[in-house]
Motif scaffolding. Structure first.
Motif, PDB file in Angstrom:
ATOM      1  N   VAL A   1      14.207  -8.729   5.923  1.00  0.00           N
ATOM      2  CA  VAL A   1      13.523  -9.690   6.791  1.00  0.00           C
ATOM      3  C   VAL A   1      12.385  -9.009   7.541  1.00  0.00           C
ATOM      4  CG1 VAL A   1      13.773 -11.128   8.850  1.00  0.00           C
ATOM      5  CG2 VAL A   1      15.492 -11.234   7.036  1.00  0.00           C
ATOM      6  N   MET A   2      12.652  -7.829   8.076  1.00  0.00           N
ATOM      7  CA  MET A   2      11.648  -7.093   8.850  1.00  0.00           C
ATOM      8  C   MET A   2      10.406  -6.791   8.023  1.00  0.00           C
ATOM      9  SD  MET A   2      12.059  -3.243  10.390  1.00  0.00           S
ATOM     10  CE  MET A   2      10.607  -2.206  10.585  1.00  0.00           C
ATOM     11  N   CYS A   3      10.590  -6.430   6.777  1.00  0.00           N
ATOM     12  CA  CYS A   3       9.473  -5.983   5.931  1.00  0.00           C
ATOM     13  C   CYS A   3       9.016  -7.058   4.949  1.00  0.00           C
ATOM     14  CB  CYS A   3       9.870  -4.721   5.157  1.00  0.00           C
ATOM     15  SG  CYS A   3      10.325  -3.342   6.229  1.00  0.00           S
ATOM     16  N   GLY A   4       9.508  -8.276   5.101  1.00  0.00           N
ATOM     17  CA  GLY A   4       9.159  -9.342   4.183  1.00  0.00           C
ATOM     18  C   GLY A   4       7.978 -10.170   4.636  1.00  0.00           C
TER      19      GLY A   4
ATOM     20  N   SER B   1      10.809 -10.780  -5.292  1.00  0.00           N
ATOM     21  CA  SER B   1       9.815 -11.320  -4.383  1.00  0.00           C
ATOM     22  C   SER B   1       9.325 -10.260  -3.394  1.00  0.00           C
ATOM     23  CB  SER B   1      10.386 -12.522  -3.622  1.00  0.00           C
ATOM     24  OG  SER B   1       9.383 -13.158  -2.861  1.00  0.00           O
ATOM     25  N   LEU B   2      10.229  -9.393  -2.959  1.00  0.00           N
ATOM     26  CA  LEU B   2       9.829  -8.308  -2.064  1.00  0.00           C
ATOM     27  C   LEU B   2       8.830  -7.383  -2.762  1.00  0.00           C
ATOM     28  CD1 LEU B   2      10.556  -7.470   0.840  1.00  0.00           C
ATOM     29  CD2 LEU B   2      12.304  -5.959  -0.110  1.00  0.00           C
ATOM     30  N   LEU B   3       9.085  -7.092  -4.042  1.00  0.00           N
ATOM     31  CA  LEU B   3       8.149  -6.272  -4.815  1.00  0.00           C
ATOM     32  C   LEU B   3       6.809  -6.980  -4.976  1.00  0.00           C
ATOM     33  CD1 LEU B   3       7.466  -3.834  -6.605  1.00  0.00           C
ATOM     34  CD2 LEU B   3       8.525  -5.055  -8.520  1.00  0.00           C
ATOM     35  N   ALA B   4       6.855  -8.268  -5.328  1.00  0.00           N
ATOM     36  CA  ALA B   4       5.615  -9.028  -5.516  1.00  0.00           C
ATOM     37  C   ALA B   4       4.832  -9.147  -4.215  1.00  0.00           C
ATOM     38  CB  ALA B   4       5.935 -10.420  -6.070  1.00  0.00           C
ATOM     39  N   PHE B   5       5.551  -9.305  -3.099  1.00  0.00           N
ATOM     40  CA  PHE B   5       4.877  -9.369  -1.800  1.00  0.00           C
ATOM     41  C   PHE B   5       4.162  -8.055  -1.506  1.00  0.00           C
ATOM     42  CE2 PHE B   5       5.388  -8.420   2.844  1.00  0.00           C
ATOM     43  CZ  PHE B   5       4.317  -9.183   3.267  1.00  0.00           C
ATOM     44  N   ALA B   6       4.828  -6.932  -1.748  1.00  0.00           N
ATOM     45  CA  ALA B   6       4.206  -5.627  -1.494  1.00  0.00           C
ATOM     46  C   ALA B   6       2.934  -5.461  -2.318  1.00  0.00           C
ATOM     47  CB  ALA B   6       5.200  -4.514  -1.813  1.00  0.00           C
ATOM     48  N   LEU B   7       2.994  -5.806  -3.603  1.00  0.00           N
ATOM     49  CA  LEU B   7       1.835  -5.616  -4.473  1.00  0.00           C
ATOM     50  C   LEU B   7       0.690  -6.555  -4.109  1.00  0.00           C
ATOM     51  CD1 LEU B   7       3.667  -5.192  -7.909  1.00  0.00           C
ATOM     52  CD2 LEU B   7       2.761  -3.399  -6.410  1.00  0.00           C
ATOM     53  N   SER B   8       1.020  -7.828  -3.825  1.00  0.00           N
ATOM     54  CA  SER B   8      -0.038  -8.785  -3.492  1.00  0.00           C
ATOM     55  C   SER B   8      -0.653  -8.473  -2.128  1.00  0.00           C
ATOM     56  CB  SER B   8       0.503 -10.219  -3.528  1.00  0.00           C
ATOM     57  OG  SER B   8       1.589 -10.387  -2.637  1.00  0.00           O
TER      58      SER B   8
ATOM     59  N   PRO C   1       7.496  -3.054   2.706  1.00  0.00           N
ATOM     60  CA  PRO C   1       8.396  -3.796   1.823  1.00  0.00           C
ATOM     61  C   PRO C   1       8.900  -2.963   0.648  1.00  0.00           C
ATOM     62  CG  PRO C   1       6.140  -4.652   1.695  1.00  0.00           C
ATOM     63  CD  PRO C   1       6.204  -3.749   2.877  1.00  0.00           C
ATOM     64  N   LEU C   2       8.127  -1.986   0.197  1.00  0.00           N
ATOM     65  CA  LEU C   2       8.616  -1.119  -0.868  1.00  0.00           C
ATOM     66  C   LEU C   2       9.786  -0.260  -0.375  1.00  0.00           C
ATOM     67  CD1 LEU C   2       5.302   0.085  -2.572  1.00  0.00           C
ATOM     68  CD2 LEU C   2       6.932  -1.634  -3.401  1.00  0.00           C
ATOM     69  N   ALA C   3       9.716   0.196   0.871  1.00  0.00           N
ATOM     70  CA  ALA C   3      10.828   0.969   1.442  1.00  0.00           C
ATOM     71  C   ALA C   3      12.061   0.096   1.590  1.00  0.00           C
ATOM     72  CB  ALA C   3      10.417   1.553   2.792  1.00  0.00           C
ATOM     73  N   ALA C   4      11.872  -1.149   2.070  1.00  0.00           N
ATOM     74  CA  ALA C   4      13.002  -2.075   2.186  1.00  0.00           C
ATOM     75  C   ALA C   4      13.595  -2.387   0.824  1.00  0.00           C
ATOM     76  CB  ALA C   4      12.545  -3.365   2.875  1.00  0.00           C
ATOM     77  N   LEU C   5      12.741  -2.491  -0.182  1.00  0.00           N
ATOM     78  CA  LEU C   5      13.210  -2.754  -1.543  1.00  0.00           C
ATOM     79  C   LEU C   5      14.126  -1.634  -2.033  1.00  0.00           C
ATOM     80  CD1 LEU C   5      13.049  -4.403  -4.199  1.00  0.00           C
ATOM     81  CD2 LEU C   5      11.003  -3.062  -4.770  1.00  0.00           C
ATOM     82  N   ALA C   6      13.778  -0.386  -1.730  1.00  0.00           N
ATOM     83  CA  ALA C   6      14.599   0.747  -2.164  1.00  0.00           C
ATOM     84  C   ALA C   6      15.992   0.675  -1.548  1.00  0.00           C
ATOM     85  CB  ALA C   6      13.915   2.059  -1.784  1.00  0.00           C
ATOM     86  N   VAL C   7      16.066   0.300  -0.268  1.00  0.00           N
ATOM     87  CA  VAL C   7      17.371   0.172   0.397  1.00  0.00           C
ATOM     88  C   VAL C   7      18.146  -1.007  -0.175  1.00  0.00           C
ATOM     89  CG1 VAL C   7      18.533  -0.240   2.599  1.00  0.00           C
ATOM     90  CG2 VAL C   7      16.532   1.261   2.506  1.00  0.00           C
ATOM     91  N   ALA C   8      17.457  -2.148  -0.315  1.00  0.00           N
ATOM     92  CA  ALA C   8      18.131  -3.354  -0.797  1.00  0.00           C
ATOM     93  C   ALA C   8      18.628  -3.199  -2.223  1.00  0.00           C
ATOM     94  CB  ALA C   8      17.178  -4.551  -0.705  1.00  0.00           C
ATOM     95  N   PHE C   9      17.946  -2.419  -3.032  1.00  0.00           N
ATOM     96  CA  PHE C   9      18.380  -2.228  -4.417  1.00  0.00           C
ATOM     97  C   PHE C   9      19.797  -1.671  -4.473  1.00  0.00           C
ATOM     98  CE2 PHE C   9      18.869   0.217  -8.300  1.00  0.00           C
ATOM     99  CZ  PHE C   9      18.455  -0.693  -9.263  1.00  0.00           C
ATOM    100  N   PHE C  10      20.146  -0.790  -3.541  1.00  0.00           N
ATOM    101  CA  PHE C  10      21.461  -0.166  -3.550  1.00  0.00           C
ATOM    102  C   PHE C  10      22.495  -0.902  -2.694  1.00  0.00           C
ATOM    103  CE2 PHE C  10      18.575   3.338  -4.638  1.00  0.00           C
ATOM    104  CZ  PHE C  10      19.169   3.787  -5.816  1.00  0.00           C
TER     105      PHE C  10
END
Length: 438
Positions: free
Chosen positions: A33-36, A97-104, A196-205
């Motif tokens: 949520v914080m990084c989204g 979506s978190l990945l797509a948000f980071a890239l866009s 969001p990329l950092a949050a994605l790494a945490v959420a993946f696990f």
């Protein structure tokens, strides 16, 4: 306080076990949520106006229109992403979506130099892509998982989840300003996209939905399937439209008050530094509102909680109507405004799960998120138009006071929570998804 004699030992153990089982998912959700796409765009847009006007000569309105464009697109797409979370599982939708948000978001750094008109259209287009791709990284998805892990402590868990937006307000603006001052506004978009990329790494696990045997028993039928009504049935229920109208009233009244609060204070003789302190107190109010409201919702019927809390910003409006404001009064107005904002965010997710169940939560939540997003996007324009036409915020503040009271009072009409909910017709159990944690 003595323990409730009607609660059995298994029920007490289940309540205590919710955080033991779901804390990792909750932690990942807070970071998500914080990084989204819910808080980050709103926390950086104000700091881009000066650099954009300096480089391209754009007007103030042209520089801030992207946040309205983003808000409208995201609000309209919220039910679509909610359906995807129901159908395919919240994990793949949130992570992709978190990945797509980071890239866009990073792609905005590619806005070309040169012709200001051409650059403006490209800049708007890139923001539209953020709205199209990023909505799955907002509470529309993360809150579904939290509702599936928690029942006895659902209100508190949702309050903790939504603290992510408060944490973003504390961290992202300072980070953005430092990068802009050092490297420019384009580098800021690329740098903030790392969050969001950092949050994605945490959420993946850590982030996942519970397996059937891990779900709270209260959200399942005897056969072990999630209970809840379909979106179609929810939209024929008067309670859906009461919640929808309540959210629309509160969001439309709040958004412009929040954005324009420093200007309102300046018109009452409050200097810029003091106004900045008041905005910090507003942030503390949001933080407190989310936790306290969540805890209260776990103990009391929502009407007893929602009505008085959502009337608090009416008191803020009354204070702001005064001819002059001392710092204590300004601080109180900011805190009450923030507290109610935190309460409203909790209520949307909580009421969706309690009144309509979890089988089609994403679809229903997405529809109830729509008035929140649209009202928040339209409200600053409404306040600005009122000021441009009258030279004062007083007329719109008086209307806002009424909207706050009406929005809170509407929730008193919802009645008791349903004791049982059916297995939804055509309920789609989430399909086996990729991106499974190691």
């Amino acid at each position: 306080m003595s323990p409730d004699p009607t609660r059995t030992e298994p029920e007490i153990a289940e309540e205590r076990g919710e955080f033991a089982k779901g804390w990792k998912v909750l932690l990942a959700g807070v970071l998500g949520v914080m990084c989204g796409a819910s808080p980050i765009p709103y926390n950086i847009i104000g700091f881009t106006v000066g650099p954009l006007r300096e480089e391209f000569g754009w007007s103030q309105t042209e520089a801030v229109v992207p946040i309205t464009l983003f808000g409208v697109i995201a609000s309209v797409l919220a039910p679509v992403f909610g359906w995807m979370a129901d159908r395919f599982g919240v994990r793949p939708v949130a992570l992709w979506s978190l990945l797509a948000f980071a890239l866009s978001f990073a792609a905005v750094a590619l806005t070309p130099t040169g012709d200001p008109r051409a650059a403006l259209y490209i800049y708007y287009s890139l923001w539209a892509v953020i709205g199209l791709m990023g909505i799955g990284s907002t509470p529309v998805t993360w809150s579904r998982a939290i509702n599936l892990w928690f029942y006895k402590n659902r209100g508190l868990a949702l309050g903790i989840l939504l603290l992510g937006t408060s944490l973003a307000a504390m961290i992202v603006p300072r980070f953005a300003v430092e990068v802009i001052e050092a490297q420019g506004w384009r580098a800021m978009f690329a740098a903030v996209a790392l969050l969001p990329l950092a949050a994605l790494a945490v959420a993946f696990f850590l982030f996942r939905e519970p397996r059937p045997e891990e779900r709270p028993r209260a959200i399942e039928s005897a056969s072990g399937r999630l209970t809840g009504v379909t979106l179609g049935k929810a939209m024929t229920d008067y309670r859906f439209w009461i919640i929808w109208l309540s959210i629309a009233c509160i969001a439309t009244a709040f958004g412009g008050a929040f954005i324009n609060l420093p200007t309102m204070l300046a018109l009452r003789g409050v200097d810029a530094k003091t106004a900045a302190s008041v905005m910090g107190i507003l942030g503390i109010g949001i933080f407190a509102g989310r936790l306290i409201t969540g805890a209260l919702l776990d103990r009391f019927w929502q009407g007893f909680v929602a009505f008085p809390l959502l009337c608090l910003p009416a008191a803020s409006g009354w204070i702001l109507l005064g001819d002059s404001i001392t710092f204590p009064l300004a601080a109180l107005a900011g805190f009450l405004l923030g507290f109610a904002a935190g309460a409203e965010s909790d209520l949307i997710a909580y009421l969706t799960g309690r009144y309509f169940g979890m089988a089609n939560y994403g679809r229903i939540y997405g529809m109830l998120y729509m008035p929140f997003g649209l009202g928040s996007a339209a409200s600053p324009v409404i306040y600005a138009q009122a000021f441009d036409r009258t030279g004062s915020y007083d007329p719109v503040l008086r209307l806002a006071i009424g909207a706050f009271v009406v929005g809170g009072a509407l929730l008193l009409l919802l009645g008791r929570y349903p004791q049982t909910l059916p297995e939804a017709e055509g309920e789609d159990e989430p399909a086996p998804a990729g991106l499974e944690p190691a």
